[in-house]
Enzyme design. Structure first.
Site, PDB file in Angstrom:
ATOM      1  N   HIS A 169      33.759  34.860  26.603  1.00 30.61           N
ATOM      2  CA  HIS A 169      33.519  34.632  28.019  1.00 30.61           C
ATOM      3  C   HIS A 169      32.140  33.992  28.154  1.00 30.61           C
ATOM      4  O   HIS A 169      31.296  34.105  27.250  1.00 30.61           O
ATOM      5  CB  HIS A 169      33.545  35.950  28.795  1.00 30.61           C
ATOM      6  CG  HIS A 169      34.918  36.528  28.971  1.00 30.61           C
ATOM      7  ND1 HIS A 169      35.944  35.844  29.568  1.00 30.61           N
ATOM      8  CD2 HIS A 169      35.427  37.746  28.636  1.00 30.61           C
ATOM      9  CE1 HIS A 169      37.044  36.606  29.597  1.00 30.61           C
ATOM     10  NE2 HIS A 169      36.749  37.765  29.035  1.00 30.61           N
TER      11      HIS A 169
ATOM     12  N   CYS B 271      33.489  29.721  29.566  1.00 34.34           N
ATOM     13  CA  CYS B 271      33.259  29.239  30.925  1.00 34.34           C
ATOM     14  C   CYS B 271      31.777  29.059  31.180  1.00 34.34           C
ATOM     15  O   CYS B 271      30.921  29.610  30.485  1.00 34.34           O
ATOM     16  CB  CYS B 271      33.828  30.228  31.938  1.00 34.34           C
ATOM     17  SG  CYS B 271      35.606  30.093  32.174  1.00 34.34           S
TER      18      CYS B 271
END
Length: 421
Positions: free
Chosen positions: A267, A317
């Site tokens: 992430h 991301c």
């Protein structure tokens, strides 16, 4: 506690005197198990820039770090299976994937009781070619399957997916563009290419990254076929990632290499790459700044890779909203000459600033899978910058909601991988 540079690590003290973040030790044990090792060792480097290698028992590991029940069960089942393989003649049945012992070491025909029960008929497989048995039921040399006992046995699909470079293509490129191409060492025992994959899958406070294992497998297979020895570490905090990057940058094998790959999958946020302890509620967030990767691999941080291409791929991301269909991954130099501290890099991130990267839980991330597919099909004829341009064009044509971008790229020459050579 251990201080390294500007970072303070919560560290486990090993018998050899080295200290290591607990999550790094766990990831290293898992890496060694995947190499079929049941005797573990210290992951840190000694003064000769080699992996310390001091032995650590599994009991010692359990005493130093607290393993989650699921991880503990996985480790112990793997250790038991590997130990059984050493003590007995075991292999996986190609039909049911369960382990089967070969009772008669002089016979390649092996009976599987599980497949026999499921199929309602006798099932035997060949110990040598790992296919269902054909021919007389007793044979010490080969079964009747085509290719059994010979070098013509077909290889797994993964080994044939990479298109290999023709020797004459490499020769012509080196002749016509010699000064504009990075040195590429020929394939040999003395060439020691290294690659690092860090893949954070299971998180403590935010959602797990389902499908990330597919990306890890695809990337590891590609890099191994390109001639790199791959160190794969899973589920690290930012401290663990710092330690892993520091050790990787100091490895002595880089002296005998012509390049390296570093792949990070996790992430991410605008600030960097999330460690597995990341939480929106924490004041001190578990985030690795991307600049740390460059700091460990730059000229002063990794002098053994000076003037050698360093490829960094980041699947994470950088902000933005979740997608509606796929799952978003949010969250020493010579004294007589000067060298810029950061050059010979090429870094591609999976998306542009403030946007998301998409991942399919069944197929993996579109970025990693596109990179792997592009290199498999074009690395035999294109240099790395053209390969990554092709990756971007694929996104323009197929995935308009996401656009990978190059970041801090300072390659001064063309880097050809010349797969197979």
């Amino acid at each position: 506690m251990e201080q390294q540079g500007d970072y303070i690590f919560i560290a486990a003290q090993l018998g050899c005197g080295h200290q290591t973040p607990p999550d790094y030790l766990i990831a290293w044990v898992q890496h060694q198990l995947e190499q079929n090792c049941t005797e573990f060792s210290c992951p840190r480097l000694n003064s000769q820039h080699q992996v310390c290698g001091a032995g650590i028992s599994y009991q010692t590991v359990c005493g130093l770090v607290q393993l989650k029940p699921k991880k503990k069960q996985c480790f112990e089942e793997t250790i038991a299976s590997l130990t059984a393989l050493k003590l007995c003649d075991y292999k996986k049945c190609p039909g049911c994937q369960s382990y089967v012992e070969r009772a008669d070491l002089n016979n390649l025909c092996v009976h599987c009781s599980i497949c026999t029960s499921k199929m309602g008929r006798a099932y035997q497989f060949c110990w040598q070619c790992q296919r269902e048995w054909r021919g007389p039921y007793f044979n010490a040399k080969r079964c009747a399957n085509v290719g059994c006992g010979h070098m013509t046995i077909s290889q797994p699909e993964a080994t044939s997916s990479l298109k290999l470079c023709r020797p004459d293509f490499k020769r012509k490129k080196l002749q016509s563009e010699k000064d504009d191409i990075y040195l590429s060492l020929d394939k040999s025992d003395s060439r020691t290419r290294l690659a690092l994959i860090i893949n954070n899958v299971e998180f403590e406070h935010i959602s797990d990254r389902s499908g990330a294992e597919i990306d890890e497998c695809s990337m590891r297979t590609l890099l191994e076929l390109l001639g790199y020895t791959v160190v794969t570490l899973r589920d690290l905090t930012s401290q663990g990632m710092e330690a892993a990057l520091e050790d990787f940058s100091r490895r002595g094998e880089h002296l005998g290499s012509d390049s390296c790959f570093v792949v990070l999958m996790s992430h991410g946020t605008q600030e960097g790459i999330c460690g597995v302890s990341y939480s929106d509620d924490q004041e001190d967030q578990d985030i690795l700044p991307v600049s740390s990767i460059f700091r460990h691999l730059n000229t002063p941080g990794c002098p053994a890779l000076r003037e050698k291409p360093k490829v960094i791929l980041i699947q994470a991301c950088r902000g933005g909203e979740d997608g509606s269909v796929l799952v978003a991954d949010s969250a020493p130099m010579a004294r007589h000459r000067k060298e810029h501290r950061e050059k010979d890099f090429i870094c591609m991130r999976s998306c542009t600033p403030d946007t998301v990267s998409y991942r399919d839980p069944r197929k993996g991330s579109v970025f990693i899978q596109t990179v792997v597919d592009t290199l498999n099909n074009h690395a035999h004829e294109e240099h790395i910058e053209e390969l990554l341009r092709k990756v971007q064009k694929t996104f323009k044509d197929k995935y308009p909601d996401q656009m990978p971008c190059k970041d801090r790229t300072t390659l001064l020459k063309k880097f050809y991988l010349f797969p197979g050579l």
